[in-house]
Design an enzyme around this catalytic site. Sequence first.
Site, short mmCIF file in Angstrom:
data_model
loop_
_atom_site.label_atom_id
_atom_site.label_comp_id
_atom_site.label_asym_id
_atom_site.label_seq_id
_atom_site.Cartn_x
_atom_site.Cartn_y
_atom_site.Cartn_z
N GLY A 119 1.08 -0.92 0.02
CA GLY A 119 -0.04 -0.19 -0.06
C GLY A 119 0.84 1.14 -0.03
O GLY A 119 1.58 1.46 0.86
N GLY A 127 -0.31 4.35 0.46
CA GLY A 127 -1.11 5.61 0.81
C GLY A 127 -0.37 6.40 1.87
O GLY A 127 1.01 6.48 1.66
N PHE A 128 -0.83 7.09 2.63
CA PHE A 128 -0.10 8.05 3.53
C PHE A 128 0.92 7.25 4.53
O PHE A 128 2.11 7.64 4.62
CB PHE A 128 -0.97 8.88 4.41
CG PHE A 128 -1.68 9.82 3.50
CD1 PHE A 128 -1.06 10.91 3.24
CD2 PHE A 128 -3.03 9.66 3.47
CE1 PHE A 128 -1.72 12.07 2.37
CE2 PHE A 128 -3.70 10.86 2.88
CZ PHE A 128 -3.14 11.95 2.35
N VAL A 164 -1.99 -7.52 -4.33
CA VAL A 164 -1.68 -8.69 -3.05
C VAL A 164 -3.03 -9.24 -2.88
O VAL A 164 -3.97 -8.75 -2.65
CB VAL A 164 -1.28 -7.79 -2.13
CG1 VAL A 164 -1.04 -8.67 -0.85
CG2 VAL A 164 0.17 -7.18 -2.27
N GLU A 213 -18.55 18.19 3.48
CA GLU A 213 -17.63 18.68 2.35
C GLU A 213 -18.50 18.52 0.87
O GLU A 213 -18.76 19.51 0.16
CB GLU A 213 -16.60 18.01 2.01
CG GLU A 213 -15.34 18.46 3.36
CD GLU A 213 -14.10 17.39 3.21
OE1 GLU A 213 -13.37 17.81 4.11
OE2 GLU A 213 -14.24 16.50 2.58
N ASP A 227 -5.67 2.94 8.13
CA ASP A 227 -7.06 2.59 8.13
C ASP A 227 -7.26 1.16 8.40
O ASP A 227 -8.34 0.80 8.87
CB ASP A 227 -7.79 3.19 7.01
CG ASP A 227 -7.89 4.51 6.60
OD1 ASP A 227 -7.53 5.38 7.65
OD2 ASP A 227 -8.31 5.19 5.41
N ALA A 274 -5.53 10.82 7.94
CA ALA A 274 -4.26 10.78 7.14
C ALA A 274 -3.26 11.14 8.40
O ALA A 274 -2.11 10.51 8.37
CB ALA A 274 -4.06 11.88 6.31
#
Length: 489
Positions: free
Chosen positions: A5, A7-8, A73, A164, A293, A309
């Site tokens: 992964g 991501g952040f 994966v 948002e 997460d 994040a």
Amino acid sequence: MVIVGAGFGGLNAAQALAKAPVQITVIDRQNFHTFQPLLYQVATAGLSPGEIAAPIRSILRSHKNIEVLMAEVTGFDLDRRTVQTPDFDLPYDYLIVAAGAGHSYFGHDEWEPYAPGLKTIEDALEIRRRVLLAFELEERQAAAGGTATPLNFVVVGGGPTGVELAGTLAEIARHALAHEFRSIDPARTHILLIEGGPRVLPAYAEDLSRSAREQLNHLGVEVRTSTMVTQIEPGAVFAGNTRLPATVILWAAGVAASPLGKNLGAETDRAGRVVVHSDLSIPGHPKVFVIGDLAAAKDEHGKLLPGVAPVALQQGRFVANLIRRELKSRPAAGPGNASGAPRLADFARSGDFDPHSTDRSVPPGAPSFSRPSREAGDFDSRPAFHYWDKGSLATIGRAAAVAEFGRIHISGFIAWLSWLFVHILFLIGFRNRLIVFIQWAWSYVTYERGARLITGSTTLPGWNPTPEARSPAPTTDSSTKDIHGSVTP
């Protein structure tokens, strides 16, 4: 080392280990990193996908001990220490799983075609398509002599993403599109935000939740709290026995961890998050870490850390620092390369390891620590992860936001400026920061949204050209019953 992964959390861990004496393989099913906090801007035509995403190889290209593989994966063999993909098995000594999360429809996956969520670039483009297409279909019908009736947009879920989306949709309808149609009036669009709990932004302080609701109301969004969505069908949302017509339905109510978490064989919670030790490793496997997460990590008070994040960033850095310390105390060597650690290709070239073989034993020469050292108390003295909460921000619309920095609570323009600064600061790449800054500045002055492109299908689920099917949802007196909505599990 393998990081699953980009991501952040995964990227931050890889970058923090860039100068460590270990070869790192970052594996992701996409070739790009997405700045997820700004996905809603793509979904509402404020930004283009390339302005909030960057190629993983480009981000990591200066680190010679990091290789990037684009692959899916499918599982793990923790006993043999391999990561499984459809084409090969990837050996590891340390493993960091940062596979993220997706949508959860609380057992109603059949709702997904009618109410897309927002987790990926593809999701954002699909939402943008539906939102813009709704106005085009209504204009076409009105131009052909049909009756022009207000469109209904329903956003399910009153967390940051739902707030948002609802606020920005209101701005689009009342400003960005206000003078561009000849047969319809976009400003008459009805936007409904449904939340199952008693207030929007439930993770924030109550005064900020109230402020957020007031700002939404000011933008023209109808907010209904304490309402559970019980059914979604093409063109309608049901709250109990009440049918709410909806031209476009957007889902922001539930999150489920990646299915990869269950493939680790560790305990998971109801949302599929992996229960981890205080050092973010999984029970029985001290060199397998789960972050972001996907991790059900708790703070020192036993409270579950939020899936945001900043948590992933700090967890990635924590695990990287922990591994660096252990590498210094237990040096390992493998087939030669610049870092002294092996790449997958090194094993394949040497003939010692066939990535396509069904024999999943640990490849000879792989960096390894003895099983006694892994299972003994060598890892008992590891420090616990502590999350430093620097604050929370949620934007609602133009010059409208809320911010929580400990005991300091801010609403309105100042909070919005803080949100802008933080998100531009954390964007990957100078080019993206500059472009986003220019786009936002131009949008603030002109109200224009420059990425209003409709791509893909020109059909809309549940579109019904008859005015009756799109009449505004019945208004409920908030003093007697409020309705914002999640779903019934």
